[in-house]
Design an enzyme around this catalytic site. Structure first.
Site, PDB file in Angstrom:
ATOM      1  CG  PHE A  11     -93.752-112.297 -37.136  1.00 18.89           C
ATOM      2  CD1 PHE A  11     -93.178-111.212 -36.476  1.00 18.89           C
ATOM      3  CD2 PHE A  11     -94.819-112.062 -38.008  1.00 18.89           C
ATOM      4  CE1 PHE A  11     -93.669-109.919 -36.674  1.00 18.89           C
ATOM      5  CE2 PHE A  11     -95.308-110.783 -38.211  1.00 18.89           C
ATOM      6  CZ  PHE A  11     -94.744-109.713 -37.545  1.00 18.89           C
ATOM      7  CG  LEU A  35     -86.985-124.523 -32.109  1.00 20.38           C
ATOM      8  CD1 LEU A  35     -85.740-124.772 -31.265  1.00 20.38           C
ATOM      9  CD2 LEU A  35     -87.406-123.054 -32.008  1.00 20.38           C
ATOM     10  CG  ASP A  59     -93.243-131.885 -36.311  1.00 21.72           C
ATOM     11  OD1 ASP A  59     -94.400-131.476 -36.553  1.00 21.72           O
ATOM     12  OD2 ASP A  59     -92.378-132.072 -37.186  1.00 21.72           O
ATOM     13  CB  SER A  85     -96.651-118.594 -41.880  1.00 17.74           C
ATOM     14  OG  SER A  85     -95.299-118.165 -41.924  1.00 17.74           O
ATOM     15  CB  THR A 130    -104.611-116.130 -42.523  1.00 14.26           C
ATOM     16  OG1 THR A 130    -104.381-115.153 -43.530  1.00 14.26           O
ATOM     17  CG2 THR A 130    -104.948-117.438 -43.224  1.00 14.26           C
ATOM     18  CD  GLU A 132    -102.639-115.030 -47.525  1.00 13.32           C
ATOM     19  OE1 GLU A 132    -102.524-116.014 -48.258  1.00 13.32           O
ATOM     20  OE2 GLU A 132    -101.714-114.248 -47.281  1.00 13.32           O
ATOM     21  CE1 TYR A 155    -100.442-119.795 -44.077  1.00 13.11           C
ATOM     22  CE2 TYR A 155    -101.409-117.992 -45.332  1.00 13.11           C
ATOM     23  CZ  TYR A 155    -101.039-118.543 -44.116  1.00 13.11           C
ATOM     24  OH  TYR A 155    -101.272-117.845 -42.951  1.00 13.11           O
ATOM     25  CE  LYS A 159    -103.620-120.562 -40.583  1.00 13.53           C
ATOM     26  NZ  LYS A 159    -102.966-120.937 -39.267  1.00 13.53           N
ATOM     27  NE  ARG A 219    -101.461-109.699 -49.859  1.00 15.15           N
ATOM     28  CZ  ARG A 219    -101.983-109.890 -51.080  1.00 15.15           C
ATOM     29  NH1 ARG A 219    -102.869-109.025 -51.553  1.00 15.15           N
ATOM     30  NH2 ARG A 219    -101.630-110.921 -51.815  1.00 15.15           N
ATOM     31  N   PRO A 287     -97.794-116.858 -58.800  1.00 10.26           N
ATOM     32  CG  PRO A 287     -97.035-118.996 -59.364  1.00 10.26           C
ATOM     33  CD  PRO A 287     -96.670-117.779 -58.555  1.00 10.26           C
ATOM     34  N   GLY A 288    -101.340-117.163 -59.059  1.00  9.89           N
ATOM     35  CA  GLY A 288    -102.570-117.088 -58.247  1.00  9.89           C
ATOM     36  C   GLY A 288    -102.576-115.932 -57.263  1.00  9.89           C
TER      37      GLY A 288
END
Ligand code: NAD
Ligand code: DAU
Length: 348
Positions: A11, A35, A59, A85, A130, A132, A155, A159, A219, A287-288
């Protein structure tokens, strides 16, 4: 200048690749992407023939392969976006996030350090992160660059870990780096597992809109092209070893955003006012689930002069228009494995 962009078929990465390829004809942009389900070369069909663009399928978790491409191309800069992500997928399969987000990042750092042989003149490792990593805010306050890391999901923990590795390579090996932590992006090419594109797709198909919990989560939304503009600016003008927060100054409670989206979709689809809102369905919570994210973007504004160029209402209209004119793209990415994911995530 030879620049490696990782995750360029995703994205945000596709918007970054397009911007660099078109704005800097003297640079060569190498887009490295595995990909995965989230990577899609259709996102870049308009620039694939440019002579300053090369796609490399690979990769970042494959150490030997990564070392090989650094030695082959001798990149001057790295803009690292490749990642797993999606928070919900990290809850289902944390290890995939450790592998790509942590090990993949360390592979890139090692390859850059070894290839550059400690001569870092005019080199730069730019790590895209991010908001987050800062955890969750209460009803007030903003994340600044000095907010302590406090990640809550697999996630965001992965990060946060990758951010720490980048800083550690700066301290330990003098790796020239810069990190940005951005808020929620939206816009064209967003994979329909995330709130806005998932709900646009469901409204088009008259399917339920699964709002987690009571919908009172907040957000801070930024149009993806404005994130790509910020990345361009930080890559060229950001100070070494600095972090910049990027955000839209644009907080929305999920339920208010979903209602606005429903209104705009009714109008675009010539449906009676209120029709799409009837699809809203409250489902079990994530959750969380972090209550609120909100970015203080004053540092990048004051030091580099960046601010969003698109208002939320303009951005949302552009986004809806893009999805309505790219139904084939939407159809292609929501067939096959997407259906399996959707059934597991929403029908359990
Ligand atoms: P995305 O999921 O749309 O794209 C990720 C891309 O990385 C895909 O093209 C995928 O094929 C590729 N990829 C995944 N694993 C790989 C691997 N092992 N090797 C090589 N390529 C791999 O993600 P996005 O939303 O575009 O996010 C890009 C970056 O920006 C991520 O690092 C993310 O943490 C960060 N970020 C995203 C947002 C947001 O709102 N989407 C906000 C702030 C920061
Ligand atoms: O803040 C930046 C982050 O924004 C990025 O680092 C992540 O890569 C990106 O995925 C995004 O994370 P979020 O978890 O905030 O985005 P998501 O679109 O998944 O969810 C946005 C909000 O909407 C969140 O409060 C959860 C809620 N939601 C999401 C989905 C997919 C729902 O209520 N229902 C849903 O079906």
């Amino acid at each position: 200048m030879k620049i490696l962009v990782t995750g360029g078929a995703g994205f945000i990465g596709s918007h970054v690749v397009r911007r660099f390829v078109q704005s800097y004809p003297k640079y060569h942009i190498y887009n490295l992407d595995a990909l995965t389900y989230a990577g899609n070369l259709e996102n870049l069909s308009d620039i694939k023939e440019y002579s300053n663009y090369t796609f490399i399928k690979g990769d970042i978790t494959n150490e030997e392969f990564i070392n090989g491409i650094f030695h082959k191309y001798n990149f001057d800069g790295v803009i690292h976006l490749a990642a797993e992500s999606h928070v919900d997928r990290s809850i289902a399969d944390p290890m995939a996030f450790v592998k790509t987000n942590v090990i993949g990042t360390v592979n890139l750092l090692n390859a850059a350090r070894d290839c550059w042989e400690n001569d870092f003149e005019n080199k730069r490792f730019y790590h895209i992160s991010t908001d987050e990593v800062y955890g969750a805010l209460g009803e007030v306050g903003l994340f600044t660059e000095l907010t302590a890391y406090d990640p809550n999901s697999p996630y965001s923990a992965s990060k946060a870990s990758s951010d720490h590795f980048v800083r550690a390579y700066g301290e330990t090996y003098n790796m020239p780096y810069v990190i940005t932590n951005c808020s929620n992006n939206y816009g064209p090419n967003h994979f329909p597992e995330k709130l806005i594109p998932l709900f646009i797709n469901n409204i088009i198909n008259n399917r339920p809109l699964p709002v987690y919990g009571d919908g009172n989560y907040t957000r801070d939304w930024l149009y993806v092209v404005d994130h790509a503009r910020a990345i361009d600016l930080v890559f060229h003008k950001g100070k070494n070893a600095e972090t910049y927060n990027i955000g839209g100054f644009n907080e929305w409670k999920n339920i208010d955003l979903v209602k606005l989206l429903c209104k705009q979709m009714d109008s675009k689809l010539n449906r009676p006012v209120g029709e799409s809102e009837k699809l809203i369905t409250y489902v079990k919570d994530r959750p969380g689930h972090d209550l609120r994210y909100a970015i203080d973007a004053s540092k990048i504004n004051k030091e580099l002069g960046w601010e969003p160029s698109v208002t939320f209402k303009e951005g949302l209209v552009k986004t809806i228009d893009w999805y309505l004119s790219n139904k084939e793209w939407l159809k292609n990415v929501t067939s096959g494995k997407y259906k399996e994911y959707y059934n597991i995530q929403y029908n359990n």
